[in-house]
Design an enzyme around this catalytic site. Structure first.
Site, PDB file in Angstrom:
ATOM      1  N   GLY A  19     -78.210  22.167 -23.102  1.00 17.91           N
ATOM      2  CA  GLY A  19     -77.421  21.222 -22.335  1.00 17.91           C
ATOM      3  C   GLY A  19     -77.563  21.368 -20.834  1.00 17.91           C
ATOM      4  O   GLY A  19     -77.165  20.506 -20.075  1.00 17.91           O
ATOM      5  N   GLU A  43     -89.580  20.123 -19.931  1.00 18.34           N
ATOM      6  CA  GLU A  43     -90.705  20.774 -19.255  1.00 18.34           C
ATOM      7  C   GLU A  43     -92.014  20.097 -19.634  1.00 18.34           C
ATOM      8  O   GLU A  43     -92.854  19.822 -18.780  1.00 18.34           O
ATOM      9  CB  GLU A  43     -90.810  22.245 -19.672  1.00 18.34           C
ATOM     10  CG  GLU A  43     -90.097  23.214 -18.820  1.00 18.34           C
ATOM     11  CD  GLU A  43     -90.337  24.647 -19.279  1.00 18.34           C
ATOM     12  OE1 GLU A  43     -89.517  25.477 -18.876  1.00 18.34           O
ATOM     13  OE2 GLU A  43     -91.311  24.958 -19.995  1.00 18.34           O
ATOM     14  N   ARG A  63     -90.956  28.657 -25.905  1.00 18.78           N
ATOM     15  CA  ARG A  63     -89.601  28.785 -26.430  1.00 18.78           C
ATOM     16  C   ARG A  63     -89.289  30.264 -26.518  1.00 18.78           C
ATOM     17  O   ARG A  63     -89.879  30.994 -27.308  1.00 18.78           O
ATOM     18  CB  ARG A  63     -89.509  28.122 -27.804  1.00 18.78           C
ATOM     19  CG  ARG A  63     -88.128  28.171 -28.434  1.00 18.78           C
ATOM     20  CD  ARG A  63     -87.183  27.207 -27.739  1.00 18.78           C
ATOM     21  NE  ARG A  63     -85.975  27.016 -28.529  1.00 18.78           N
ATOM     22  CZ  ARG A  63     -84.770  27.325 -28.098  1.00 18.78           C
ATOM     23  NH1 ARG A  63     -84.598  27.827 -26.886  1.00 18.78           N
ATOM     24  NH2 ARG A  63     -83.726  27.118 -28.854  1.00 18.78           N
ATOM     25  N   GLY A  64     -88.382  30.713 -25.661  1.00 17.85           N
ATOM     26  CA  GLY A  64     -88.093  32.133 -25.522  1.00 17.85           C
ATOM     27  C   GLY A  64     -87.763  32.851 -26.810  1.00 17.85           C
ATOM     28  O   GLY A  64     -88.271  33.941 -27.057  1.00 17.85           O
ATOM     29  N   ASP A 100     -88.738  32.384 -29.701  1.00 20.43           N
ATOM     30  CA  ASP A 100     -89.895  32.540 -30.586  1.00 20.43           C
ATOM     31  C   ASP A 100     -90.913  33.546 -30.072  1.00 20.43           C
ATOM     32  O   ASP A 100     -91.490  34.299 -30.848  1.00 20.43           O
ATOM     33  CB  ASP A 100     -90.622  31.202 -30.761  1.00 20.43           C
ATOM     34  CG  ASP A 100     -89.890  30.227 -31.658  1.00 20.43           C
ATOM     35  OD1 ASP A 100     -88.880  30.611 -32.265  1.00 20.43           O
ATOM     36  OD2 ASP A 100     -90.336  29.073 -31.743  1.00 20.43           O
ATOM     37  N   THR A 101     -91.160  33.536 -28.753  1.00 17.44           N
ATOM     38  CA  THR A 101     -92.336  34.271 -28.268  1.00 17.44           C
ATOM     39  C   THR A 101     -92.115  35.139 -27.036  1.00 17.44           C
ATOM     40  O   THR A 101     -93.041  35.836 -26.624  1.00 17.44           O
ATOM     41  CB  THR A 101     -93.476  33.288 -27.933  1.00 17.44           C
ATOM     42  OG1 THR A 101     -93.102  32.492 -26.807  1.00 17.44           O
ATOM     43  CG2 THR A 101     -93.819  32.402 -29.115  1.00 17.44           C
ATOM     44  N   ARG A 102     -90.935  35.094 -26.432  1.00 18.89           N
ATOM     45  CA  ARG A 102     -90.743  35.791 -25.156  1.00 18.89           C
ATOM     46  C   ARG A 102     -91.120  37.269 -25.228  1.00 18.89           C
ATOM     47  O   ARG A 102     -91.802  37.800 -24.354  1.00 18.89           O
ATOM     48  CB  ARG A 102     -89.295  35.671 -24.681  1.00 18.89           C
ATOM     49  CG  ARG A 102     -89.043  36.430 -23.365  1.00 18.89           C
ATOM     50  CD  ARG A 102     -87.624  36.306 -22.870  1.00 18.89           C
ATOM     51  NE  ARG A 102     -87.231  34.947 -22.626  1.00 18.89           N
ATOM     52  CZ  ARG A 102     -87.534  34.228 -21.540  1.00 18.89           C
ATOM     53  NH1 ARG A 102     -88.283  34.772 -20.599  1.00 18.89           N
ATOM     54  NH2 ARG A 102     -87.121  32.999 -21.404  1.00 18.89           N
TER      55      ARG A 102
END
Length: 165
Positions: A70, A104, A37-38, A40-42
């Protein structure tokens, strides 16, 4: 101590180890697909993990674009999952709030069943039990997804009733 790349080579029961060759030379385009999840952790954990994997000569797919809520899963992501020997899923606080991350995850788990795809979960600031039992932020997100699906189903049924009459 077993190196991560050796683990990948030895973990695949469908083919013998390559001993020193990247799995991308053994029919895979990537060794690892990173699911995360970008927000949060990207720019923290996932960037560091990605760099460490590349430094270890482990070919890694990292989507560098944010996906809007969406939007459908991009075909290139589905292709990248299928072209990867393994996936690392960085399960963070907001991972389950993203329908895209969940899409994913479904594809990754389907690959695990159909192609002996290796799946490695990493828990980033979440308890494994919260993910397993859908508690905490994971439980909240799944409850919200369920409510959304029920609302969409109710709307669909109401539309069909109007069409019948």
């Amino acid at each position: 101590m077993v190196e991560f790349s050796e683990f990948l080579e030895e973990s695949s029961s469908s083919s013998p180890p390559d001993h020193g060759q990247s799995s991308s030379t053994a029919g895979y385009r990537y060794d690892i697909f990173l699911s995360f999840r970008g927000v949060d952790t990207r720019h923290s954990f996932t960037d560091h993990l990605h760099k460490a994997l590349l430094d270890a000569n482990i070919s890694t797919f990292l989507d560098d674009e944010e996906i809007e809520t969406g939007e459908d899963l991009k075909p290139e992501l589905e292709s990248a999952i299928k072209a990867s020997r393994a996936s690392i899923i960085v399960l963070s606080k907001n991972y389950a709030t993203s329908t895209w991350c969940l899409d994913e995850l479904v594809l990754i788990l389907e690959q695990r069943i159909t192609s002996n795809h290796i799946v490695i979960p990493m828990f980033y600031h979440v308890e494994p039990a919260h993910v397993r039992w859908q508690e905490g932020s994971f439980g909240d997100a799944m409850t919200k997804h369920k409510q959304t699906m029920e609302e969409e189903t109710d709307t669909y049924h109401q539309m069909n009733i109007y069409l019948i009459y």
